[in-house]
Design an enzyme around this catalytic site. Structure first.
Site, short mmCIF file in Angstrom:
data_model
loop_
_atom_site.label_atom_id
_atom_site.label_comp_id
_atom_site.label_asym_id
_atom_site.label_seq_id
_atom_site.Cartn_x
_atom_site.Cartn_y
_atom_site.Cartn_z
N HIS A 84 8.80 -2.46 1.33
CA HIS A 84 7.68 -2.07 0.47
C HIS A 84 6.43 -1.82 1.31
CE1 HIS A 84 4.47 -3.29 -2.63
NE2 HIS A 84 4.96 -2.15 -3.05
N ASP A 87 2.99 4.50 -0.05
CA ASP A 87 2.13 5.15 -1.05
C ASP A 87 1.36 6.29 -0.42
OD1 ASP A 87 2.59 2.99 -3.03
OD2 ASP A 87 1.53 1.79 -1.54
N HIS A 128 -2.92 2.68 -0.43
CA HIS A 128 -2.60 2.16 -1.76
C HIS A 128 -3.76 2.17 -2.73
CE1 HIS A 128 -1.86 -0.87 -4.90
NE2 HIS A 128 -0.60 -0.47 -4.81
O1 G3P Z 1 7.18 1.83 -5.52
C1 G3P Z 1 7.20 0.52 -5.93
C2 G3P Z 1 5.85 -0.14 -5.81
O2 G3P Z 1 5.29 0.23 -4.59
C3 G3P Z 1 4.91 0.24 -6.92
O3 G3P Z 1 3.76 -0.52 -6.93
O4 G3P Z 1 1.36 -0.79 -6.57
O5 G3P Z 1 2.95 -1.58 -4.84
O6 G3P Z 1 2.59 0.84 -5.18
P1 G3P Z 1 2.61 -0.51 -5.81
MG MG Z 2 4.05 1.76 -3.88
#
Ligand code: G3P
Ligand code: MG
Length: 244
Positions: free
Chosen positions: A10, A39, A52
């Site tokens: 992630h 992101d 992000h």
């Molecule tokens: O793509 C899964 C996750 O990254 C979505 O939430 O806010 O961490 O981008 P966030």
């Molecule tokens: Mg994400």
């Protein structure tokens, strides 16, 4: 059907390195995962970069908004020191640089389009442009996901061959019709909202299912038992050794 991995890093590997940086992608690769999520949003001059938050401050220390800051400034910001001294000097990478590294490391990418407010279609178009220009046509394509349907609609229109994933904290009532209309391959749903019944319903509809952000091995095992395919985690090191 797109085959999702059991474990995906992630924001690269957000527990091991500063999120959404090249160092984070490298750390993820070193844990043995084959996929990373990151992101993507636009600078004020419309360059897609890995980031992000709408605000710059949390990971760079600079006040201001991404949507009001040009790439020439964003790309010189310090995006590593907040996480640890060993990462000092780590920049905010462009999507182009991130995809080049992903290729070099032999990884697959889940590109989450994370537009700043009002820039949904523009951000998606810029992501498609970079992917089409930089990603070899013969290589397995990135999976493009977004919370924003407008983003996925642009990808569907301009690059229908790029697989799409609909993101949600909790699935809305119309999720099946939305996923069908956008011709999504996958759904990416917050782990805390999922139950065995909800997972079964999603699987019965024929979608690949990824869940985020899961950093607890017991929770990951339960989700996998229910039929979730992919655990998106800040700690791919822990998940790879526990779940492989
Ligand atoms: O793509 C899964 C996750 O990254 C979505 O939430 O806010 O961490 O981008 P966030
Ligand atoms: Mg994400």
């Amino acid at each position: 059907m797109l085959a999702l991995p059991r474990v995906m890093g992630h924001r690269g590997a957000a527990a091991l390195a500063p999120e959404n940086t090249l160092a984070s992608i490298r750390r993820a690769a070193a844990t043995g995962v084959s996929w990373v999520e990151f992101d993507v949003m636009l600078t004020s001059d419309s360059v897609p970069i890995l980031f992000h938050d709408d605000k710059l401050e949390r990971t760079t220390g600079r006040k201001g908004l991404m949507a009001e800051t040009p790439c020439a400034v964003v790309c010189t910001l310090e995006a590593g020191a907040w996480f640890g001294a060993e990462f000092a000097g780590e920049p905010v990478p462009t999507l182009e640089a991130a995809l080049a590294l992903v290729r070099e490391l032999g990884l697959r990418a889940n590109v989450e389009i994370k537009p700043t407010p009002g820039r949904e279609r523009e951000t998606a178009a810029a992501v498609v442009e970079v992917v089409e220009r930089c990603w070899p046509a013969a290589a397995p394509p990135p999976l493009i996901s977004s919370f924003k349907r407008d983003c996925l609609a642009v990808v569907q229109d301009r690059a229908p061959a790029l697989p799409r994933g609909l993101l949600a904290l909790r699935l809305p009532r119309d999720w099946i019709s939305a996923a069908r209309a956008l011709e999504c391959s996958t759904l990416h749903v917050a782990g805390r909202w999922l139950t065995a019944k909800r997972v079964a319903r999603i699987k019965a509809a024929g979608y690949g299912l990824a869940t985020f952000t899961i950093n607890d091995v017991t929770q990951a095992r339960k989700l996998l038992d229910w039929g979730v395919e992919c655990i998106i985690t800040d700690s791919p090191d822990v998940m790879v050794s526990a779940l492989s």
